[in-house]
Design an enzyme around this catalytic site. Structure first.
Site, PDB file in Angstrom:
ATOM      1  N   ARG A  51      49.461 -41.737  18.289  1.00  0.00           N
ATOM      2  CA  ARG A  51      48.225 -41.432  17.556  1.00  0.00           C
ATOM      3  C   ARG A  51      48.153 -42.179  16.220  1.00  0.00           C
ATOM      4  O   ARG A  51      47.070 -42.586  15.793  1.00  0.00           O
ATOM      5  CB  ARG A  51      48.095 -39.924  17.345  1.00  0.00           C
ATOM      6  CG  ARG A  51      47.636 -39.210  18.609  1.00  0.00           C
ATOM      7  CD  ARG A  51      47.393 -37.736  18.404  1.00  0.00           C
ATOM      8  NE  ARG A  51      46.609 -37.209  19.515  1.00  0.00           N
ATOM      9  CZ  ARG A  51      46.394 -35.923  19.745  1.00  0.00           C
ATOM     10  NH1 ARG A  51      46.903 -35.012  18.917  1.00  0.00           N
ATOM     11  NH2 ARG A  51      45.665 -35.531  20.766  1.00  0.00           N
ATOM     12  N   LYS A  95      44.751 -25.228  38.126  1.00  0.00           N
ATOM     13  CA  LYS A  95      43.758 -24.191  38.400  1.00  0.00           C
ATOM     14  C   LYS A  95      42.327 -24.697  38.460  1.00  0.00           C
ATOM     15  O   LYS A  95      41.883 -25.436  37.602  1.00  0.00           O
ATOM     16  CB  LYS A  95      43.850 -23.104  37.317  1.00  0.00           C
ATOM     17  CG  LYS A  95      45.179 -22.353  37.321  1.00  0.00           C
ATOM     18  CD  LYS A  95      45.189 -21.278  36.260  1.00  0.00           C
ATOM     19  CE  LYS A  95      46.456 -20.444  36.349  1.00  0.00           C
ATOM     20  NZ  LYS A  95      46.477 -19.368  35.339  1.00  0.00           N
ATOM     21  N   GLY A 147      46.314 -34.616  28.481  1.00  0.00           N
ATOM     22  CA  GLY A 147      47.759 -34.686  28.228  1.00  0.00           C
ATOM     23  C   GLY A 147      48.608 -34.954  29.453  1.00  0.00           C
ATOM     24  O   GLY A 147      49.405 -35.898  29.484  1.00  0.00           O
ATOM     25  N   GLY A 158      41.173 -31.989  24.964  1.00  0.00           N
ATOM     26  CA  GLY A 158      40.001 -31.130  25.085  1.00  0.00           C
ATOM     27  C   GLY A 158      38.691 -31.882  24.981  1.00  0.00           C
ATOM     28  O   GLY A 158      37.743 -31.612  25.726  1.00  0.00           O
TER      29      GLY A 158
END
Length: 396
Positions: free
Chosen positions: A36, A197, A354, A377
């Protein structure tokens, strides 16, 4: 997209308040992954080259509006200075007298890092007074933190309404890559969505079946779709209470002429560990005492054929239990195929999240993808078709 870049701004002699994401992993006071920090270096370099003074704003961890010394940004100064190749100063607050004094003392050719914005409750509340206190420190706002753009915070959204605003190099690269992948893509478009999921990616799947031509579903999510089709999945990770939702997504895909690609064959084992005894079976032949831990070779061939017929690929999530061998085989093989097609100029490939970045790095494929997003996100919410506040503020 109607946002300005650094090239559209007169930076000479100006204090450029630059929102970055340097929420990096640390161990014993040292940065353990520089990705980053390295990715914001071009923005800092270009501001300095144009005669601007970069003042970096960032968050670190979740101090929840309180000063938590262990979450200070000060230990990052050596890593930043080493990467940028110039001195980096530090201000012990991000607003108020301390910050103003540090900004006023910043010489040309150096960088200032402000303390963790989340030490103030006004940051996450997007409090107008907090945003105004930040804006008072500079003359131009540059947002280079796409990974924080899904949050309407003081340092991402509030400040953009108060100063002339632009996208940094990393933000611009992210937005351009995403626009090419889903905004106005070259077709056919294929999306790979994996992970544990269905329930966490409902909005994503609902949006993608209307936007892509092929949707490859892998990981534990695929088991839920197999169960929805009446196929036994043994002791596999599976959300049996979501099978109705999976059926709805299959129906929506049919209406939108989006082909959903599910495993044709599976790799099963009785225990979840590296090197566990395993066998490859047809997708509808999972024993009751076994777990599906990867897609099989026939499924990989099918995915490869879909990739070969596509022009654009968006990838989020692995196809199996990629963390342990041999259940990383499908993810590795599919990633290698995507990398090969991208290298040959046949495919535009964009990946993010990720687990995805980790899986593509393990497969040694990330370096050949057109673009790998450092955002988690924000990348997911963009794929879901949601408006990202930090981006919307730049477009106004």
């Amino acid at each position: 997209m109607a946002w300005k870049s650094l090239d559209d701004m007169d930076l000479a002699g100006k204090v450029v308040l630059t929102r970055v994401d340097i929420n990096v992993p640390m161990e014993d006071g040292r940065v353990t992954d520089m990705t980053r920090i390295e990715r914001i270096a071009p923005t800092v370099a270009d501001i300095l080259k144009a005669g601007g003074k970069p003042v970096l704003m960032a968050h670190f961890d979740r101090p929840k509006g309180k000063v938590v010394p262990s979450m200070s940004l000060e230990p990052l100064v050596p890593a930043l200075s080493g990467t940028f190749g110039v001195p980096v100063r530090f201000a012990a607050d991000c607003i108020g007298a301390e910050a103003k004094k540090a900004v006023a003392a910043l010489p040309e050719g150096e960088v200032l890092l402000l303390e963790n914005t989340r030490f103030h409750p006004g940051e996450e509340k997007n409090d107008p007074e907090f945003a105004a206190s930040l804006a008072a420190l500079g003359e131009i706002f540059c947002n280079d933190a796409f990974s924080a753009a899904h949050r309407a915070h003081g340092s991402t959204e509030g400040i953009a309404r108060l100063l002339p605003a632009c996208a940094g190099r990393l933000m611009a690269a992210e937005l351009s890559a995403l626009e090419a992948a889903l905004g106005a893509p070259k077709r056919p478009v294929v999306a790979v969505v994996g992970g544990a999921k269905v329930s966490t990616k409902l909005d994503l799947l609902g949006n993608l079946v209307r936007k892509v031509d092929h949707l490859v579903i892998g990981g534990g999510m695929a088991n839920t779709f197999l169960a929805a089709k009446g196929i036994g999945v043994g002791k596999s990770l599976c959300e049996h209470d979501m099978t109705g939702t999976a059926k709805e997504i299959l129906a929506k895909a049919g209406e939108a002429s989006c082909e959903i690609v599910l495993p044709e064959d599976i790799v099963v084992a009785r225990e979840f560990r590296a090197g566990a005894e395993n066998e490859t079976l047809a997708a509808d032949a999972c024993p009751e005492d076994a777990m599906i831990l990867d897609a099989g070779p026939e499924t990989v061939k099918r995915i490869a054929a879909v990739f070969e017929g596509a022009k654009t690929l968006i990838w989020n999530g692995p196809l199996g239990a990629f963390e342990i061998s041999p259940f990383d085989a499908a993810t590795n093989a599919a990633a290698a195929k995507a990398a090969e097609l991208t290298r040959n100029g046949a495919l535009i490939s964009v990946a993010g999240g990720g687990d995805t970045v980790s899986a593509l790095n393990r497969a040694d494929a990330a370096k050949d993808f057109t673009y790998v997003s450092s955002a988690g996100g924000a990348f997911l919410e963009w794929m879901e078709g949601k408006t990202l506040p930090g981006v919307a503020a730049l477009e106004q």
